[in-house]
Write an enzyme that holds these catalytic residues in place. Structure first.
Site, PDB file in Angstrom:
ATOM      1  N   LYS A 112       0.853  -1.210   0.000  1.00 12.63           N
ATOM      2  CA  LYS A 112       0.000   0.000   0.000  1.00 12.63           C
ATOM      3  C   LYS A 112       0.878   1.245   0.000  1.00 12.63           C
ATOM      4  O   LYS A 112       0.659   2.170  -0.779  1.00 12.63           O
ATOM      5  CB  LYS A 112      -0.875  -0.009   1.256  1.00 12.63           C
ATOM      6  N   ASN A 113       1.891   1.261   0.873  1.00 11.25           N
ATOM      7  CA  ASN A 113       2.675   2.493   1.052  1.00 11.25           C
ATOM      8  C   ASN A 113       3.675   2.733  -0.065  1.00 11.25           C
ATOM      9  O   ASN A 113       4.234   3.815  -0.169  1.00 11.25           O
ATOM     10  CB  ASN A 113       3.362   2.489   2.425  1.00 11.25           C
ATOM     11  N   ARG A 158      -4.109  11.014   4.192  1.00  7.75           N
ATOM     12  CA  ARG A 158      -3.042  11.999   4.256  1.00  7.75           C
ATOM     13  C   ARG A 158      -2.005  11.797   3.163  1.00  7.75           C
ATOM     14  O   ARG A 158      -1.292  12.724   2.802  1.00  7.75           O
ATOM     15  CB  ARG A 158      -2.290  12.048   5.569  1.00  7.75           C
ATOM     16  N   CYS A 213      -4.478  12.662  12.158  1.00  5.37           N
ATOM     17  CA  CYS A 213      -5.274  11.429  12.126  1.00  5.37           C
ATOM     18  C   CYS A 213      -5.199  10.838  13.533  1.00  5.37           C
ATOM     19  O   CYS A 213      -4.578  11.397  14.426  1.00  5.37           O
ATOM     20  CB  CYS A 213      -4.745  10.478  11.066  1.00  5.37           C
ATOM     21  N   ARG A 265       0.745  14.661  12.748  1.00  6.03           N
ATOM     22  CA  ARG A 265       1.293  14.363  11.420  1.00  6.03           C
ATOM     23  C   ARG A 265       1.374  15.603  10.514  1.00  6.03           C
ATOM     24  O   ARG A 265       0.753  15.693   9.468  1.00  6.03           O
ATOM     25  CB  ARG A 265       0.490  13.241  10.774  1.00  6.03           C
ATOM     26  N   PRO A 266       2.146  16.590  10.973  1.00  2.00           N
ATOM     27  CA  PRO A 266       2.321  17.791  10.134  1.00  2.00           C
ATOM     28  C   PRO A 266       3.072  17.469   8.841  1.00  2.00           C
ATOM     29  O   PRO A 266       3.586  16.360   8.680  1.00  2.00           O
ATOM     30  CB  PRO A 266       3.162  18.694  11.030  1.00  2.00           C
ATOM     31  N   VAL A 267       3.120  18.430   7.932  1.00  2.00           N
ATOM     32  CA  VAL A 267       3.825  18.221   6.654  1.00  2.00           C
ATOM     33  C   VAL A 267       4.893  19.297   6.465  1.00  2.00           C
ATOM     34  O   VAL A 267       5.308  19.571   5.332  1.00  2.00           O
ATOM     35  CB  VAL A 267       2.847  18.204   5.459  1.00  2.00           C
ATOM     36  N   ASP A 268       5.367  19.871   7.571  1.00  2.00           N
ATOM     37  CA  ASP A 268       6.340  20.965   7.470  1.00  2.00           C
ATOM     38  C   ASP A 268       7.620  20.551   6.735  1.00  2.00           C
ATOM     39  O   ASP A 268       8.181  21.342   5.968  1.00  2.00           O
ATOM     40  CB  ASP A 268       6.675  21.516   8.859  1.00  2.00           C
ATOM     41  N   LEU A 269       8.045  19.317   6.896  1.00  2.00           N
ATOM     42  CA  LEU A 269       9.283  18.895   6.211  1.00  2.00           C
ATOM     43  C   LEU A 269       9.067  18.801   4.695  1.00  2.00           C
ATOM     44  O   LEU A 269       9.970  19.107   3.910  1.00  2.00           O
ATOM     45  CB  LEU A 269       9.774  17.555   6.747  1.00  2.00           C
ATOM     46  N   ASP A 297       4.716   0.452  11.926  1.00  2.00           N
ATOM     47  CA  ASP A 297       3.466  -0.113  11.404  1.00  2.00           C
ATOM     48  C   ASP A 297       3.250  -1.552  11.828  1.00  2.00           C
ATOM     49  O   ASP A 297       2.204  -2.129  11.521  1.00  2.00           O
ATOM     50  CB  ASP A 297       3.433  -0.035   9.864  1.00  2.00           C
ATOM     51  N   ILE A 337       7.975   6.861  16.798  1.00  2.00           N
ATOM     52  CA  ILE A 337       7.672   7.576  15.551  1.00  2.00           C
ATOM     53  C   ILE A 337       6.426   8.443  15.676  1.00  2.00           C
ATOM     54  O   ILE A 337       6.406   9.588  15.254  1.00  2.00           O
ATOM     55  CB  ILE A 337       7.497   6.569  14.376  1.00  2.00           C
ATOM     56  N   ARG A 375      -8.616  -0.261   4.521  1.00  2.00           N
ATOM     57  CA  ARG A 375      -7.655   0.687   3.940  1.00  2.00           C
ATOM     58  C   ARG A 375      -6.345  -0.021   3.594  1.00  2.00           C
ATOM     59  O   ARG A 375      -5.634   0.393   2.708  1.00  2.00           O
ATOM     60  CB  ARG A 375      -7.361   1.819   4.940  1.00  2.00           C
TER      61      ARG A 375
HETATM   62  C1  EPZ Z   1       4.484   6.826   6.143  1.00  2.00           C
HETATM   63  O1  EPZ Z   1       3.762   7.905   6.721  1.00  2.00           O
HETATM   64  C2  EPZ Z   1       3.509   5.658   6.075  1.00  2.00           C
HETATM   65  N1  EPZ Z   1       2.371   6.020   5.237  1.00  2.00           N
HETATM   66  C3  EPZ Z   1       3.028   5.314   7.477  1.00  2.00           C
HETATM   67  O2  EPZ Z   1       2.185   4.165   7.374  1.00  2.00           O
HETATM   68  C4  EPZ Z   1       4.244   4.949   8.337  1.00  2.00           C
HETATM   69  O3  EPZ Z   1       3.816   4.680   9.645  1.00  2.00           O
HETATM   70  C5  EPZ Z   1       5.233   6.126   8.327  1.00  2.00           C
HETATM   71  O4  EPZ Z   1       5.593   6.448   6.967  1.00  2.00           O
HETATM   72  C6  EPZ Z   1       6.502   5.805   9.102  1.00  2.00           C
HETATM   73  O5  EPZ Z   1       7.119   4.682   8.553  1.00  2.00           O
HETATM   74  C7  EPZ Z   1       2.513   5.987   3.893  1.00  2.00           C
HETATM   75  O6  EPZ Z   1       3.563   5.678   3.366  1.00  2.00           O
HETATM   76  C8  EPZ Z   1       1.295   6.343   3.089  1.00  2.00           C
HETATM   77  P1  EPZ Z   1       6.716  10.131   8.244  1.00  2.00           P
HETATM   78  P2  EPZ Z   1       4.408   9.401   6.729  1.00  2.00           P
HETATM   79  O7  EPZ Z   1       6.688  11.375   7.437  1.00  2.00           O
HETATM   80  O8  EPZ Z   1       5.189   9.596   5.503  1.00  2.00           O
HETATM   81  C9  EPZ Z   1       6.552  13.441  11.645  1.00  2.00           C
HETATM   82  C10 EPZ Z   1       0.275   2.848   7.742  1.00  2.00           C
HETATM   83  O9  EPZ Z   1      -0.184   2.334   8.755  1.00  2.00           O
HETATM   84  N2  EPZ Z   1       6.562  14.397  10.522  1.00  2.00           N
HETATM   85  O10 EPZ Z   1       7.876   9.204   8.118  1.00  2.00           O
HETATM   86  O11 EPZ Z   1       3.329  10.336   7.057  1.00  2.00           O
HETATM   87  C11 EPZ Z   1       5.291  12.594  11.680  1.00  2.00           C
HETATM   88  O12 EPZ Z   1       4.268  13.261  12.387  1.00  2.00           O
HETATM   89  C12 EPZ Z   1       0.805   4.274   7.786  1.00  2.00           C
HETATM   90  O13 EPZ Z   1       0.379   2.277   6.625  1.00  2.00           O
HETATM   91  C13 EPZ Z   1       6.671  15.762  10.801  1.00  2.00           C
HETATM   92  O14 EPZ Z   1       6.733  16.177  11.960  1.00  2.00           O
HETATM   93  O15 EPZ Z   1       5.396   9.280   7.971  1.00  2.00           O
HETATM   94  C14 EPZ Z   1       5.757  11.347  12.383  1.00  2.00           C
HETATM   95  O16 EPZ Z   1       5.727  11.571  13.776  1.00  2.00           O
HETATM   96  C15 EPZ Z   1       0.618   4.913   9.144  1.00  2.00           C
HETATM   97  N3  EPZ Z   1       6.686  16.643   9.759  1.00  2.00           N
HETATM   98  C16 EPZ Z   1       7.200  11.194  11.915  1.00  2.00           C
HETATM   99  O17 EPZ Z   1       7.604  12.489  11.435  1.00  2.00           O
HETATM  100  C17 EPZ Z   1       6.629  16.232   8.459  1.00  2.00           C
HETATM  101  O18 EPZ Z   1       6.673  17.069   7.542  1.00  2.00           O
HETATM  102  C18 EPZ Z   1       7.401  10.199  10.778  1.00  2.00           C
HETATM  103  O19 EPZ Z   1       6.467  10.535   9.774  1.00  2.00           O
HETATM  104  C19 EPZ Z   1       6.529  14.840   8.200  1.00  2.00           C
HETATM  105  C20 EPZ Z   1       6.501  13.949   9.244  1.00  2.00           C
END
Ligand code: EPZ
Length: 423
Positions: free
Chosen positions: A22-23, A94, A118, A123-127, A309, A331, A401
């Site tokens: 999926k991811n 997201r 969620c 889960r911000p997107v600032d990065l 996950d 995480i 999902r």
């Molecule tokens: C991906 O989410 C996966 N989703 C998640 O799977 C997975 O848990 C996660 O990576 C970690 O491996 C998809 O690929 C669709 P991150 P993502 O950016 O990209 C913080 C599932 O169950 N963060 O690596 O959103 C964030 O809040 C899902 O299949 C910021 O602060 O994860 C988290 O605490 C759940 N700012 C940490 O970093 C940002 O801009 C890691 O998030 C981005 C992230």
């Protein structure tokens, strides 16, 4: 809302097919926006998240056809006619934010709704945004949307150093960089197999990428990308989930297509717990060595560490382990919502902040429980497989999902499980 009823039914035996990831698919699909030529994905999983991403791409003017019962996605974004990713779709998933980088790189502008948080965290997107700004994008946050514009000459190559690992931010930046002018270096990049899969697909499309799978990825921008055909990598999270089924209730199951290299840290923990994992031609053959697994400590980390996950699913196993296990969730800030539900089944779990201490009990007892998020829902099913009596897992739309045909896959190896239609 549908529910799933599981009754503890002893040891399992047989084969479980594992679908495409999926991811991986959720980042491979937006990659079609980078090119005006067709991109076809094979081994795509049949999931509601994939249907949501399909609807989003179609709303932007891309063509997406699900062929062969949804296992093949034939896509083309030759006629992108809408550069706004609407809140109505984005709020459902997201991963929709992953259209931002490709749209900006291909069309020079994009308006994408902020995804919002969620159940498992803010889960911000600032990065994601900082990486695109480093490439010259002008971003304005207004009315819950990101209004993004690339410089008139297009995005520019840049050195982007992530303060911590982010899978999605790495994916957005990687896709944007393929069409940026010049060289982009992503430092402290995510190393997940899904990133490698995306890079390999982009390379087939003509992208110049090196270092995928390491913490430093270097991309030489090109003027345009072509199309191609790419097979979605095996879903390591679905794989790990089903590996836990024989670990929880005994017997022997082969997860078809499974590869140890996708889940080394997870397999090491299973070995410590007394679960045998053998790589065979067909996939990963899994069985429990004794009548009960041993307690192990788990800390979730970015790949190649133990996957967040699989934390909920591992907790379901450790509820009946011999001894006390400590699980640290590093995480996400709120990813223990399965714990109170497991406690309803008789588990002994103490949660303090990001740490859960699980003291193994002999056996769980079936009970009505509530699914709260995707991975929590499947951990409750795993717990129900070995529990005494009947477990009713409610709100299983979460499950749809990320897991295709979960009832059929478990029934085929001897589980007593059925899906009950809700109103
Ligand atoms: C991906 O989410 C996966 N989703 C998640 O799977 C997975 O848990 C996660 O990576 C970690 O491996 C998809 O690929 C669709 P991150 P993502 O950016 O990209 C913080 C599932 O169950 N963060 O690596 O959103 C964030 O809040 C899902 O299949 C910021 O602060 O994860 C988290 O605490 C759940 N700012 C940490 O970093 C940002 O801009 C890691 O998030 C981005 C992230």
């Amino acid at each position: 809302m549908d529910s799933i009823v599981v009754t503890g039914n002893g040891a399992l035996s047989g084969d479980i097919p594992i679908a495409g990831a999926k991811n991986a698919c959720l980042t491979l699909m937006p990659a079609t926006l980078l090119s005006d030529e067709p991109l076809t994905l094979t081994n795509a999983p049949r999931l509601s998240d994939i249907r949501t991403m399909t609807a989003l791409l179609q709303s932007l003017g891309a063509e997406v056809s699900a062929l062969q019962d949804g296992q093949v996605l034939a896509m083309s974004s030759h006629d992108l006619n809408n550069l706004t990713a609407d809140y109505d779709i984005v709020r459902k998933m997201r991963a929709s934010i992953l259209v931002l980088g490709p749209m900006l790189a291909r069309a020079g502008q994009a308006v994408v709704s902020l995804p919002g948080g969620c159940a498992i965290g803010a889960r911000p997107v600032d990065l994601h945004l900082k990486a695109l700004e480093a490439m010259g994008a002008d971003l304005e946050l207004r009315d819950g949307y990101v209004h993004a514009k690339a410089p008139s000459g297009g995005l520019k190559g840049a050195v982007v150093e992530f303060p911590f690992v982010s899978v999605g931010a790495t994916e957005n930046a990687l896709m944007a960089a393929t069409l940026a002018k010049g060289t982009t270096v992503l430092k402290n990049a995510a190393r997940e197999p899904e990133i490698v899969d995306l890079a390999q697909c982009l390379q087939k499309m003509g992208a110049q990428i090196e270092g995928e799978g390491t913490s430093t990825i270097t991309i030489q921008g090109v003027d345009r990308l072509g199309g191609g055909t790419h097979r979605v990598v095996t879903d390591r999270i679905e794989l790990g989930t089903y590996m836990l089924a024989p670990a929880v209730c005994g017997g022997e199951v082969t997860c078809l297509g499974g590869r140890i290299d996708l889940l080394e840290a997870f397999c090491e923990k299973l070995d410590q717990a007394g679960v045998s994992v053998e790589q065979t031609e067909k996939g990963l053959k899994v069985s429990r060595k004794g009548d009960r697994v041993r307690a192990v400590d788990v800390t979730t980390e970015p790949y190649p560490g133990f996957p967040t996950d699989l934390q909920a699913q591992m907790m379901a196993l450790l509820c009946t382990a011999e001894g006390t296990s400590v699980l640290e969730e590093k995480i996400f800030e709120n990813r223990f919502m399965h714990a109170p539900e497991l406690i309803r089944m008789g588990a002994s779990i103490d949660v303090h902040g990001g740490t859960a201490t699980v003291t193994g009990v002999d056996r769980l007892k079936g009970a009505p429980v509530m699914a709260t998020d995707l991975r929590a829902s499947v951990s409750l099913i795993l717990a129900g497989l070995a529990a005494e009596g009947e477990t009713i897992v409610n709100r299983v739309y979460h499950l749809d999902r990320g897991y295709e045909h979960v009832v059929r896959k478990l029934e085929n190896v001897g589980a007593k499980i059925e899906r009950i239609k809700g109103e």
